[in-house]
Design an enzyme around this catalytic site. Structure first.
Site, mmCIF file in Angstrom:
data_model
loop_
_atom_site.group_PDB
_atom_site.id
_atom_site.type_symbol
_atom_site.label_atom_id
_atom_site.label_comp_id
_atom_site.label_asym_id
_atom_site.label_seq_id
_atom_site.Cartn_x
_atom_site.Cartn_y
_atom_site.Cartn_z
ATOM 1 N N CYS A 133 6.169 2.267 17.718
ATOM 2 C CA CYS A 133 6.825 1.104 18.299
ATOM 3 C C CYS A 133 5.780 0.298 19.056
ATOM 4 C CB CYS A 133 7.962 1.538 19.217
ATOM 5 S SG CYS A 133 8.656 0.120 20.103
ATOM 6 N N ASP A 187 -3.938 8.236 3.583
ATOM 7 C CA ASP A 187 -2.984 8.416 2.483
ATOM 8 C C ASP A 187 -2.212 9.731 2.519
ATOM 9 O OD1 ASP A 187 -4.887 10.316 1.457
ATOM 10 O OD2 ASP A 187 -5.909 8.723 0.351
ATOM 11 N N ASN A 212 -9.177 8.887 5.701
ATOM 12 C CA ASN A 212 -8.119 8.368 4.822
ATOM 13 C C ASN A 212 -6.762 8.415 5.516
ATOM 14 O OD1 ASN A 212 -10.151 8.103 3.021
ATOM 15 N ND2 ASN A 212 -9.633 9.916 1.813
ATOM 16 N N HIS A 233 -8.361 7.928 11.286
ATOM 17 C CA HIS A 233 -7.893 6.542 11.244
ATOM 18 C C HIS A 233 -6.380 6.426 11.157
ATOM 19 C CE1 HIS A 233 -12.159 5.078 9.873
ATOM 20 N NE2 HIS A 233 -12.072 5.348 11.162
ATOM 21 N N ASN A 274 -21.312 11.519 -3.277
ATOM 22 C CA ASN A 274 -20.967 10.106 -3.466
ATOM 23 C C ASN A 274 -21.429 9.703 -4.862
ATOM 24 O OD1 ASN A 274 -20.810 7.103 -3.119
ATOM 25 N ND2 ASN A 274 -20.512 7.653 -0.978
ATOM 26 N N ARG A 313 0.831 -1.212 0.000
ATOM 27 C CA ARG A 313 0.000 0.000 0.000
ATOM 28 C C ARG A 313 0.868 1.265 0.000
ATOM 29 N NH1 ARG A 313 -5.053 0.976 2.926
ATOM 30 N NH2 ARG A 313 -5.465 1.853 0.899
HETATM 31 P P1 OAD Z 1 -15.383 2.765 1.482
HETATM 32 O O1 OAD Z 1 -14.570 1.994 0.522
HETATM 33 O O2 OAD Z 1 -16.181 2.005 2.476
HETATM 34 O O3 OAD Z 1 -16.406 3.691 0.694
HETATM 35 C C1 OAD Z 1 -15.983 4.530 -0.349
HETATM 36 C C2 OAD Z 1 -17.173 5.333 -0.836
HETATM 37 O O4 OAD Z 1 -16.722 6.227 -1.829
HETATM 38 C C3 OAD Z 1 -18.294 4.488 -1.468
HETATM 39 O O5 OAD Z 1 -19.536 4.887 -0.889
HETATM 40 C C4 OAD Z 1 -18.229 4.854 -2.956
HETATM 41 O O6 OAD Z 1 -19.513 4.870 -3.564
HETATM 42 C C5 OAD Z 1 -17.638 6.263 -2.906
HETATM 43 N N1 OAD Z 1 -16.854 6.649 -4.093
HETATM 44 C C6 OAD Z 1 -16.021 5.890 -4.841
HETATM 45 N N2 OAD Z 1 -15.430 6.620 -5.800
HETATM 46 C C7 OAD Z 1 -15.890 7.882 -5.668
HETATM 47 C C8 OAD Z 1 -15.652 9.112 -6.361
HETATM 48 N N3 OAD Z 1 -14.801 9.193 -7.398
HETATM 49 N N4 OAD Z 1 -16.305 10.206 -5.951
HETATM 50 C C9 OAD Z 1 -17.181 10.156 -4.901
HETATM 51 N N5 OAD Z 1 -17.444 9.031 -4.212
HETATM 52 C C10 OAD Z 1 -16.812 7.912 -4.579
HETATM 53 O O7 OAD Z 1 -14.406 3.812 2.197
HETATM 54 P P2 OAD Z 1 -14.596 4.605 3.567
HETATM 55 O O8 OAD Z 1 -15.999 5.016 3.779
HETATM 56 O O9 OAD Z 1 -13.563 5.650 3.592
HETATM 57 O O10 OAD Z 1 -10.356 2.166 7.688
HETATM 58 O O11 OAD Z 1 -14.228 3.476 4.620
HETATM 59 C C11 OAD Z 1 -14.154 3.780 5.986
HETATM 60 C C12 OAD Z 1 -12.999 3.050 6.622
HETATM 61 O O12 OAD Z 1 -13.102 1.650 6.342
HETATM 62 C C13 OAD Z 1 -11.627 3.416 6.071
HETATM 63 O O13 OAD Z 1 -11.074 4.558 6.717
HETATM 64 C C14 OAD Z 1 -10.795 2.200 6.313
HETATM 65 C C15 OAD Z 1 -11.800 1.111 6.024
HETATM 66 O O14 OAD Z 1 -11.614 -0.062 6.736
HETATM 67 C C16 OAD Z 1 -9.031 2.237 7.941
HETATM 68 O O15 OAD Z 1 -8.185 2.354 7.101
HETATM 69 C C17 OAD Z 1 -8.665 2.145 9.360
#
Ligand code: OAD
Length: 232
Positions: free
Chosen positions: A121, A98, A96, A113, A205, A64
């Site tokens: 450590c 990143d 995020n 997150h 979204n 990653r």
């Molecule tokens: P998800 O992968 O669960 O959701 C991503 C969302 O972005 C979805 O609802 C998609 O429809 C939307 N999406 C995708 N491409 C897009 C675009 N170009 N424009 C607008 N929307 C778009 O990601 P998160 O909600 O961030 O935890 O997930 C939450 C957490 O779950 C993350 O922080 C991560 C994961 O486990 C950790 O890393 C600790």
């Protein structure tokens, strides 16, 4: 209907998820091609997995790190940073890891997150930045493994970050949620704070989410394009 316009607000919170970085080429977590459709988080993203097999967990995170290091902020990240420059009370709360908001120039970013670019450590708890990809050293000087300073499944969120996020949300006049599926708690619950505080609420979204009904405005499309429509 014209989307709410950024120029009409002064205390703005952007609440962002993986969809914010999708246009930079970073895969989201859920859905087709998502990280968790290729990898079981139980094997790669929790403390138990790390204790079972730290090298395997590091191999995953190095993959990653390499992938994200090759990506740049997209026009959506740049738009958010520009709003923050123009309106200094703007806060970015991101799920995020990143670092792309900061690379785009955003200054006030709450990383709920954690970060792919910090390590901790596992024995001493000391934290430092490390942008090497793959990581230069998987072990601390004390001999214990370093672990990514990421909130893995089962980890608690940093209480200071939560307090800052809640304060920003409670006092904002516009909440813009961008690219999050709204299924990971407690992060998914945070936008309710802004709703309770009477802020105007916008969800950006590609599709509806389980929390879409909570938002007054639902903009469907790519993050960068929908953000641009709020700055027309
Ligand atoms: P998800 O992968 O669960 O959701 C991503 C969302 O972005 C979805 O609802 C998609 O429809 C939307 N999406 C995708 N491409 C897009 C675009 N170009 N424009 C607008 N929307 C778009 O990601 P998160 O909600 O961030 O935890 O997930 C939450 C957490 O779950 C993350 O922080 C991560 C994961 O486990 C950790 O890393 C600790």
């Amino acid at each position: 209907m014209t989307p709410p316009q950024i120029k009409d607000f002064h205390r703005i919170v952007f609440f962002t998820g993986a969809g914010m970085s999708a246009e930079s080429g970073i895969p989201t977590y859920r859905g087709q091609g998502g990280v968790w459709s290729q990898y079981n988080w139980e094997d790669y993203a929790c403390q138990d997995a790390f204790e079972r097999d730290p090298e395997k967990v590091w191999d995953f995170h190095d993959t990653r790190r390499r992938a994200v290091a090759a990506c740049a902020p997209n026009p959506g990240h740049l738009a958010v940073a520009a709003v923050q420059r123009d309106r200094p009370a703007t806060v970015v709360i991101t799920q995020n890891i990143d670092g792309l908001h900061q690379l785009a120039g955003a200054s006030s970013v709450i990383e709920l997150h954690g970060s792919l670019w910090r390590v901790r450590c596992d024995a001493e708890g000391t934290i430092h930045d490390d942008r090497s990809a793959p990581i230069a050293a998987r072990r601390c000087g004390c001999g214990a493994y370093l672990r990514p300073d990421i909130v893995w499944f089962g980890d608690a969120l940093d209480p200071a970050n939560m307090r800052r996020a809640i304060a920003a949300l409670a006092g904002c006049d516009l909440l813009v949620s961008v690219g999050t599926s709204g299924v990971v708690y407690p992060a998914a619950d945070l936008p309710r704070r802004a709703m309770k505080g009477g802020a105007v609420t916008v969800e950006i979204n590609l599709e509806d989410t389980p929390v879409s009904d909570l938002y007054q405005h639902r903009l469907r499309g790519k993050a960068s394009e929908m953000l641009a429509s709020m700055m027309a």
